[in-house]
Each structure stands twice: as structure tokens, then as C-alpha cells.
Design an enzyme around this catalytic site. Structure first.
Site, PDB file in Angstrom:
ATOM      1  N   ARG A 103      30.700  51.161  35.294  1.00 42.76           N
ATOM      2  CA  ARG A 103      32.133  51.026  35.069  1.00 42.76           C
ATOM      3  C   ARG A 103      32.733  52.377  34.728  1.00 42.76           C
ATOM      4  O   ARG A 103      32.279  53.067  33.817  1.00 42.76           O
ATOM      5  CB  ARG A 103      32.407  50.035  33.932  1.00 42.76           C
ATOM      6  CG  ARG A 103      33.845  49.983  33.430  1.00 42.76           C
ATOM      7  CD  ARG A 103      34.753  49.229  34.381  1.00 42.76           C
ATOM      8  NE  ARG A 103      36.144  49.307  34.004  1.00 42.76           N
ATOM      9  CZ  ARG A 103      36.791  48.387  33.308  1.00 42.76           C
ATOM     10  NH1 ARG A 103      36.164  47.314  32.875  1.00 42.76           N
ATOM     11  NH2 ARG A 103      38.070  48.527  33.050  1.00 42.76           N
ATOM     12  N   ARG A 112      36.876  47.959  39.894  1.00 41.71           N
ATOM     13  CA  ARG A 112      35.764  48.187  38.966  1.00 41.71           C
ATOM     14  C   ARG A 112      34.505  47.458  39.403  1.00 41.71           C
ATOM     15  O   ARG A 112      34.585  46.394  40.011  1.00 41.71           O
ATOM     16  CB  ARG A 112      36.143  47.776  37.557  1.00 41.71           C
ATOM     17  CG  ARG A 112      36.606  46.342  37.486  1.00 41.71           C
ATOM     18  CD  ARG A 112      37.458  46.052  36.307  1.00 41.71           C
ATOM     19  NE  ARG A 112      38.755  46.667  36.478  1.00 41.71           N
ATOM     20  CZ  ARG A 112      39.779  46.486  35.686  1.00 41.71           C
ATOM     21  NH1 ARG A 112      39.687  45.709  34.659  1.00 41.71           N
ATOM     22  NH2 ARG A 112      40.920  47.087  35.904  1.00 41.71           N
ATOM     23  N   ASP A 115      33.828  44.171  34.868  1.00 40.48           N
ATOM     24  CA  ASP A 115      34.795  44.057  33.788  1.00 40.48           C
ATOM     25  C   ASP A 115      34.366  42.882  32.924  1.00 40.48           C
ATOM     26  O   ASP A 115      34.186  41.768  33.436  1.00 40.48           O
ATOM     27  CB  ASP A 115      36.197  43.816  34.365  1.00 40.48           C
ATOM     28  CG  ASP A 115      37.285  43.866  33.310  1.00 40.48           C
ATOM     29  OD1 ASP A 115      37.121  44.578  32.312  1.00 40.48           O
ATOM     30  OD2 ASP A 115      38.316  43.184  33.497  1.00 40.48           O
ATOM     31  N   ASP A 117      35.600  40.964  29.526  1.00 40.73           N
ATOM     32  CA  ASP A 117      36.684  40.845  28.553  1.00 40.73           C
ATOM     33  C   ASP A 117      36.357  39.771  27.525  1.00 40.73           C
ATOM     34  O   ASP A 117      36.075  38.618  27.890  1.00 40.73           O
ATOM     35  CB  ASP A 117      38.004  40.473  29.239  1.00 40.73           C
ATOM     36  CG  ASP A 117      38.624  41.619  29.994  1.00 40.73           C
ATOM     37  OD1 ASP A 117      38.366  42.782  29.624  1.00 40.73           O
ATOM     38  OD2 ASP A 117      39.376  41.357  30.943  1.00 40.73           O
TER      39      ASP A 117
END
Length: 182
Positions: A103, A112, A115, A117
Site C-alpha cells: 500500500r 490501492r 485498503d 478500514d
């Protein structure tokens, strides 16, 4: 478990977590560079190998249109885990896995390899300089809400007091497609 709509517990607003206390968390995963399917599958395996994390369930993968600059479509999904670490330590673990998969943060909302989150941490509401829980934009994102509603439809987002299933009904889900040809 206190993540369901009928819970009488009030949201917590601290970053404290006892090392003996396991908390439910929701994490979104996405990728649109490289072999996204393999990257996402390996990322889940990496998460499950971290001490203090127990993978409970995962969603299917969804193909979604990218938000931001022109770029390839994403594969997105979510996992529910139990953790016995603080939100800050969990965030550091997520960032370490992102880095492991190459990343690079060049532009906001850019493409990307991976990711990760942190969406929800139990019923915690937290706002610090490096972390906001619940994730500040999750309520606007069908690519988060659709897979999350698949595995945790009754989890109550503590800011709004509404279930993930209810929140998913408020967003346009037309660009989120279940990936069936894996």
C-alpha cells in the site's frame, strides 16, 4: 453481545480496552491494483494470525465502482472479528498489513493494492487525531454497507443509533455487485 439493535447499553467514548476483554469489530477490505482477490484473501489470513484477533465471519466479495480519480473497479468486503486490543493497536496492525501488501498513499481515494478500514469497534465512539470510530464515511458508502449488512445487519452504528441494514437502505447500491465467478 451488545451490537444488536435491542441493546440497552450506552456507547462508550474512551479508547480503553482491558487485555482480557474481547470486543467485536468490523473491518472493511478493498483492493483494485494487482490480483485483488488473492490480496484480499491473504489479508484475511494475515488478520487471523495476529495475536488478539479472532476472525468470526466474513462477507462475500463485491465488485464496486471506484470513488475518486479514474481507476479500476474495486473488490470489497467486510469481516467481523473479536479483538482484545485497543483501537490504536488494532489500527497499527491494519496499517502494517496494508504496508506488507504494498500500500502506497499517493493521492486521496486513489487506487490501492489493499485498503483496510476500521469501521466499528463494539459500540465505541472515538475521535482522535489519527482515528475516528465509527469510520466517518461508512454511512455514505454502499461498498461498505452492503457487505457489512450481509454479515452484521443488526449491528447498531452508535452515532445514528440505526442498524447497518437500515443504513444500507439509505444509499444507492446499484454499483455494488456480488462477485460470483471466482
Amino acid at each position: 453481545m451488545k451490537i444488536f439493535a435491542n441493546s440497552k447499553l450506552q456507547p462508550r467514548t474512551t479508547n480503553d480496552a482491558s487485555q482480557d476483554e474481547w470486543k467485536p469489530v468490523a473491518v472493511a477490505l478493498g483492493s483494485n491494483i494487482g490480483d485483488s482477490y488473492t490480496i484480499l484473501e491473504k489479508a484475511i489470513k494475515n488478520l487471523a494470525q495476529i495475536p488478539g484477533i479472532i476472525l468470526e465471519t466474513r462477507s462475500n466479495w463485491y465488485k464496486t465502482k471506484a470513488i475518486g480519480p479514474p481507476q479500476p473497479d474495486y473488490l470489497n468486503g467486510c469481516v467481523i472479528m473479536q479483538v482484545n486490543m485497543t483501537p490504536d493497536l488494532l489500527l497499527a496492525s491494519l496499517l502494517e498489513i496494508e504496508n506488507k501488501f504494498g500500500r502506497i498513499r499517493k493521492e486521496r481515494w486513489g487506487p490501492r493494492t489493499l485498503d483496510l478500514d476500521l469501521l466499528l469497534y463494539d459500540d465505541l465512539i472515538l475521535h482522535t487525531s489519527n482515528l475516528q470510530i465509527p469510520h466517518p464515511r461508512m454511512r455514505e458508502r454502499a461498498f461498505v454497507l452492503v457487505p457489512l449488512a450481509e454479515i452484521a445487519p443488526n449491528w447498531v452504528e452508535p452515532v445514528t443509533g440505526r442498524s447497518i441494514q437500515e443504513l444500507a437502505k439509505d444509499v444507492d447500491c446499484s454499483e455494488v455487485h456480488l462477485l460470483t465467478n471466482i
